[in-house]
Design an enzyme around this catalytic site. Structure first.
Site, PDB file in Angstrom:
ATOM      1  N   LYS A   1      37.297  35.537  39.356  1.00  0.00           N
ATOM      2  CA  LYS A   1      35.826  35.702  39.443  1.00  0.00           C
ATOM      3  C   LYS A   1      35.044  34.847  38.680  1.00  0.00           C
ATOM      4  O   LYS A   1      33.877  34.330  39.138  1.00  0.00           O
ATOM      5  CB  LYS A   1      35.624  37.111  39.412  1.00  0.00           C
ATOM      6  CG  LYS A   1      36.131  38.467  40.239  1.00  0.00           C
ATOM      7  CD  LYS A   1      35.361  38.574  41.139  1.00  0.00           C
ATOM      8  CE  LYS A   1      35.775  39.709  42.331  1.00  0.00           C
ATOM      9  NZ  LYS A   1      37.008  40.454  41.785  1.00  0.00           N
TER      10      LYS A   1
ATOM     11  N   SER B   1      45.801  36.823  41.463  1.00  0.00           N
ATOM     12  CA  SER B   1      44.168  36.677  41.341  1.00  0.00           C
ATOM     13  C   SER B   1      43.774  37.127  39.854  1.00  0.00           C
ATOM     14  O   SER B   1      42.765  37.048  39.415  1.00  0.00           O
ATOM     15  CB  SER B   1      43.415  37.441  42.476  1.00  0.00           C
ATOM     16  OG  SER B   1      44.012  38.669  42.661  1.00  0.00           O
TER      17      SER B   1
ATOM     18  N   GLU C   1      26.076  42.538  41.745  1.00  0.00           N
ATOM     19  CA  GLU C   1      26.486  43.731  41.870  1.00  0.00           C
ATOM     20  C   GLU C   1      27.950  43.740  41.575  1.00  0.00           C
ATOM     21  O   GLU C   1      28.803  42.751  41.377  1.00  0.00           O
ATOM     22  CB  GLU C   1      26.706  43.789  43.341  1.00  0.00           C
ATOM     23  CG  GLU C   1      27.723  43.409  44.178  1.00  0.00           C
ATOM     24  CD  GLU C   1      27.884  41.845  44.258  1.00  0.00           C
ATOM     25  OE1 GLU C   1      27.003  41.293  43.922  1.00  0.00           O
ATOM     26  OE2 GLU C   1      29.005  41.025  44.447  1.00  0.00           O
TER      27      GLU C   1
HETATM   28  C1  LIG Z   1      37.467  41.250  42.863  1.00  0.00           C
HETATM   29  C2  LIG Z   1      39.048  40.954  42.949  1.00  0.00           C
HETATM   30  C3  LIG Z   1      39.650  40.704  44.017  1.00  0.00           C
HETATM   31  C4  LIG Z   1      39.246  40.904  45.470  1.00  0.00           C
HETATM   32  O1  LIG Z   1      38.284  40.106  45.673  1.00  0.00           O
HETATM   33  P1  LIG Z   1      38.548  38.829  46.602  1.00  0.00           P
HETATM   34  O2  LIG Z   1      36.937  38.445  46.814  1.00  0.00           O
HETATM   35  O3  LIG Z   1      38.818  39.140  48.053  1.00  0.00           O
HETATM   36  O4  LIG Z   1      39.261  37.790  45.870  1.00  0.00           O
HETATM   37  C5  LIG Z   1      41.188  40.469  43.842  1.00  0.00           C
HETATM   38  N1  LIG Z   1      41.784  40.179  42.787  1.00  0.00           N
HETATM   39  C6  LIG Z   1      41.297  40.566  41.842  1.00  0.00           C
HETATM   40  C7  LIG Z   1      42.017  40.591  40.283  1.00  0.00           C
HETATM   41  C8  LIG Z   1      39.622  41.040  41.756  1.00  0.00           C
HETATM   42  O5  LIG Z   1      39.113  41.065  40.397  1.00  0.00           O
END
Ligand SMILES: *Cc1c(COP(=O)(O)O)cnc(C)c1O
Length: 407
Positions: A106, A395, A128
């Site tokens: 993020k 992620s 948000e």
């Molecule tokens: C917010 C988040 C996601 C999902 O959001 P995307 O916009 O689909 O990437 C996935 N993994 C983590 C660790 C997140 O914080």
């Protein structure tokens, strides 16, 4: 009367301005657009123009690169997962977005958007948040650039994600409780858009995924595409060839579009997005928009959406708050329509098991969101093919999920 804005209406309503191609800005084939009340049209046009100018500005790009390197911690490593590879018969590499500052991808986007806010002369930012990861990343970037920050969050989520509420406050942000609707991310997003339309002259809205009205889906993709650019160069250097498949979890779709974009032209590389299957797609308790949804409009964009026959948005469920949203980014809807990417789902149980596996095999505590991508390769290892080179986008890190994982 003004000419209608081609971005505000679906292509078929406008005599098809894109002629079915993806070239009209803001449209991804038949998906995307800018479905917002009139009060937001001007702020969105201002944002679109400012972003286009910033993209062309070498000074802006250099400032962003510098932030990514010295504050966010880029480039993130591409880690060979040896024991996970032995266990699956694949050759698995992990793109380590869990190692970024604040612990998830993020921050790539919030640093970009807050830099843009400063360049536009805005005096404060709003955002948000659902799980709180985007709220924390926005609060961090806002603090770094000296802009006051307010984060809209449903009271349900504030209770479920209390540690992230604490983090945001510690970083100097105001957390605004949202009590409408289901009191979760969907309602927080509606409230943030409302607040923005009342204050856009001095306020920048930092949106957290590849969603919302144009230019957000394209802008967020651009800021996240550093993930794929790095991963593609790293795998070529480390393995001497491109992967067979690239896998990422899909909430709103920003980490996945961020890693997919660099591989779109490599037609031999399979791109797989993994949605939240919750308690199973047939249970109705899930966030698998491509299995259970159909096209509709939410928060300014036309895309796949979980809705009932009257177009009412349906409640969603996932064990991972970051995947628990009823709509998916419009570019994914187009990638699916053209067949360039495939979308599958993994259930809560599969994600929990995958998180445990990767903890024990690789010494990594993954976010439950990211564990969905790992769950897919564990389940489909035979179909992916023995010895296949696979990149999984990790992620985020799972400290925030530890209580759930231990239960
Ligand atoms: C917010 C988040 C996601 C999902 O959001 P995307 O916009 O689909 O990437 C996935 N993994 C983590 C660790 C997140 O914080």
């Amino acid at each position: 009367m003004d000419k209608p804005d081609p971005l505000c209406y679906p292509s078929w309503a406008m005599g098809n301005p894109s002629r079915g191609k993806s070239r009209t800005p803001g449209w991804f084939g038949p998906y995307g657009g800018r479905f917002v009340p009139e009060t937001l049209i001007e702020p969105l046009r201002e944002l679109e123009a400012a972003y286009a100018a910033a993209r062309r500005d070498a000074g802006f790009r250099a400032a962003l690169d510098e932030e990514l390197r010295t504050y966010v911690g880029r480039p993130t490593p591409l880690t060979f997962a040896g024991r996970l590879s032995d266990a699956t018969g694949l050759r698995v590499w992990l793109k380590r977005e869990d190692l970024t500052h604040t612990g998830a991808h993020k921050i790539n986007n919030t640093v970009g958007q807050v830099l843009l806010a400063r360049r536009m002369g805005k005096k404060r930012v709003i955002a948000e948040t659902g799980a709180g990861q985007h709220g924390v990343a926005t609060a961090a970037a806002a603090a770094r650039f000296g802009l006051p920050c307010a984060v809209y969050m449903g009271v349900e989520d504030m209770a479920r994600q209390a540690p992230n509420v604490g983090r945001m406050k510690f970083l100097g942000a105001e957390v605004v409780p949202v009590t409408s609707g289901s009191r979760t991310l969907k309602d927080a997003t509606s409230e943030a858009l409302r607040a923005w339309s009342a204050s856009s002259r001095d306020t920048f809205y930092v949106l957290g995924s590849a969603l919302g009205p144009h230019p957000y889906p394209s802008m967020v993709r651009d800021f996240q595409s550093v993930i794929g650019r790095e991963a593609r160069a790293q795998i070529l250097k480390a393995a001497g060839r491109l992967p067979r498949e690239v896998v990422a979890c899909v909430g709103g779709g920003s980490n996945s579009i961020g890693i997919f974009t660099a591989f779109l032209k490599d037609r031999a590389v399979r791109l797989t997005g993994v949605e939240a299957g919750g308690e199973g797609v047939r249970s109705g308790k899930h966030a698998a928009r491509f299995s259970g949804g159909k096209p509709g409009v939410l928060h300014g964009t036309l895309t796949y959406l979980l809705q009932d026959d009257d177009g009412q948005v349906l409640p969603t469920h996932s064990i991972s708050a970051g995947l628990d949203y009823p709509a998916v980014g419009p570019e994914h809807a187009e990638l699916r329509r053209t067949g360039r990417a495939r979308y599958v789902s993994a259930t809560d149980d599969e994600a929990l098991r995958a998180a445990r596996e990767i903890g024990r095999l690789e010494g990594i505590l993954p976010a439950l969101e990211s564990a969905h991508a790992v769950a897919y390769i564990l389940r489909e290892k035979r179909r992916i093919g023995r010895g296949a080179l696979v990149i999984v986008n990790l992620s985020g890190r799972g400290d925030k999920d530890l209580a759930t994982l231990l239960r």
